[in-house]
Enzyme design. Structure first.
Site, PDB file in Angstrom:
ATOM      1  N   SER A 121      25.796  54.883 -80.374  1.00 30.35           N
ATOM      2  CA  SER A 121      25.467  55.319 -81.650  1.00 30.35           C
ATOM      3  C   SER A 121      24.583  56.783 -81.503  1.00 30.35           C
ATOM      4  O   SER A 121      24.535  57.482 -82.335  1.00 30.35           O
ATOM      5  CB  SER A 121      24.603  54.382 -82.346  1.00 30.35           C
ATOM      6  OG  SER A 121      25.315  53.270 -82.388  1.00 30.35           O
ATOM      7  N   LYS A 178      13.065  53.352 -82.929  1.00 28.00           N
ATOM      8  CA  LYS A 178      13.737  54.623 -82.988  1.00 28.00           C
ATOM      9  C   LYS A 178      13.720  54.776 -84.479  1.00 28.00           C
ATOM     10  O   LYS A 178      13.795  53.932 -85.493  1.00 28.00           O
ATOM     11  CB  LYS A 178      15.357  54.114 -82.777  1.00 28.00           C
ATOM     12  CG  LYS A 178      15.411  53.489 -81.147  1.00 28.00           C
ATOM     13  CD  LYS A 178      16.969  53.121 -81.122  1.00 28.00           C
ATOM     14  CE  LYS A 178      17.137  52.486 -79.843  1.00 28.00           C
ATOM     15  NZ  LYS A 178      18.315  51.819 -79.586  1.00 28.00           N
TER      16      LYS A 178
HETATM   17  P1  ADP Z   1      20.090  48.329 -79.305  1.00 28.08           P
HETATM   18  O1  ADP Z   1      19.208  49.382 -79.943  1.00 28.08           O
HETATM   19  O2  ADP Z   1      19.610  46.953 -79.480  1.00 28.08           O
HETATM   20  O3  ADP Z   1      20.468  48.787 -78.028  1.00 28.08           O
HETATM   21  P2  ADP Z   1      22.599  49.345 -80.223  1.00 28.08           P
HETATM   22  O4  ADP Z   1      23.204  49.065 -81.697  1.00 28.08           O
HETATM   23  O5  ADP Z   1      22.594  50.409 -79.704  1.00 28.08           O
HETATM   24  O6  ADP Z   1      21.340  48.539 -80.426  1.00 28.08           O
HETATM   25  O7  ADP Z   1      23.519  48.087 -79.238  1.00 28.08           O
HETATM   26  C1  ADP Z   1      23.874  46.941 -79.194  1.00 28.08           C
HETATM   27  C2  ADP Z   1      24.567  46.232 -78.129  1.00 28.08           C
HETATM   28  O8  ADP Z   1      25.713  46.846 -78.024  1.00 28.08           O
HETATM   29  C3  ADP Z   1      23.721  46.573 -76.661  1.00 28.08           C
HETATM   30  O9  ADP Z   1      24.165  45.511 -75.777  1.00 28.08           O
HETATM   31  C4  ADP Z   1      24.652  47.827 -76.375  1.00 28.08           C
HETATM   32  O10 ADP Z   1      24.456  47.777 -74.778  1.00 28.08           O
HETATM   33  C5  ADP Z   1      26.003  47.420 -77.019  1.00 28.08           C
HETATM   34  N1  ADP Z   1      27.020  48.784 -76.996  1.00 28.08           N
HETATM   35  C6  ADP Z   1      26.570  49.808 -77.599  1.00 28.08           C
HETATM   36  N2  ADP Z   1      27.477  50.696 -77.412  1.00 28.08           N
HETATM   37  C7  ADP Z   1      28.612  49.875 -76.583  1.00 28.08           C
HETATM   38  C8  ADP Z   1      29.742  50.615 -75.907  1.00 28.08           C
HETATM   39  N3  ADP Z   1      30.530  51.773 -76.114  1.00 28.08           N
HETATM   40  N4  ADP Z   1      30.367  49.746 -75.210  1.00 28.08           N
HETATM   41  C9  ADP Z   1      29.820  48.351 -75.033  1.00 28.08           C
HETATM   42  N5  ADP Z   1      28.653  47.953 -75.555  1.00 28.08           N
HETATM   43  C10 ADP Z   1      28.079  48.877 -76.446  1.00 28.08           C
END
Ligand code: ADP
Length: 162
Positions: free
Chosen positions: A128, A41
């Site tokens: 995000s 990303k």
């Molecule tokens: P990645 O690129 O590893 O998915 P993220 O920062 O998007 O990194 O997410 C990190 C973790 O947090 C993942 O396990 C994702 O599912 C979880 N996560 C992200 N947003 C939420 C949310 N709104 N509720 C619960 N878990 C979340």
């Protein structure tokens, strides 16, 4: 001492991430939030900005460490001898990719134990990537990210539009 590693790209950290952290904090003695920098990303925020936003968002939580790493999550965990990997689940599609990743991690590091917390319903739709998209078009993300992160998002977009 039970330590969990909570890996992610945190671009930026959201209230959904924080909810998982707060609830995980009740289960583990320590949580290491680890920013992994090697995803395909293209990030909106630099590593330093993302680390700063994580740090500023967890000031009221005890036993949280913030770190970053370039490489595989399992290599980070082996390096520090950690076994527990914390992740959040929002949807069936999250489940599919998380299941695949957990299986792959287990194959590479059999001692790893992935622990999943189901999202709280008020954060189920927060991601995000959606936050980045909404802010780009001047939509409001208030309440979905900590206030400090909200300010940083607004500054970032102003800087990009200059
Ligand atoms: P990645 O690129 O590893 O998915 P993220 O920062 O998007 O990194 O997410 C990190 C973790 O947090 C993942 O396990 C994702 O599912 C979880 N996560 C992200 N947003 C939420 C949310 N709104 N509720 C619960 N878990 C979340």
């Amino acid at each position: 001492m039970k330590t969990a590693v909570y890996p992610g790209s945190f671009d930026p950290i959201t209230c959904g991430h924080l909810d998982i952290l707060k609830r995980g904090n009740e289960m583990f003695d320590q949580i290491k939030v680890v920013l992994f920098t090697n995803t395909s990303k293209k990030p909106l925020f630099t590593i330093e900005e993302r680390m700063d936003m994580i740090r500023q968002s967890v000031t009221d939580l005890a036993n949280i460490e913030v770190d970053c790493y370039e490489g595989l999550v399992v290599d980070y965990m082996k390096k520090y001898n950690h076994r527990f990997l914390l992740r959040g689940l929002r949807s069936i599609s999250d489940f599919e990719s998380e299941f695949q990743m957990a299986s792959m991690n287990k194959k590479m590091y059999p001692e790893v134990e992935s622990v999943f917390l189901m999202t709280s319903h008020e954060h189920a739709y927060v991601s995000s990537s959606l936050i980045r998209e909404i802010i780009r078009f001047n939509g409001s993300v208030q309440g979905m990210v900590p206030e400090y992160v909200h300010q940083k998002l607004v500054e970032k977009i102003k800087g990009m539009n200059r």
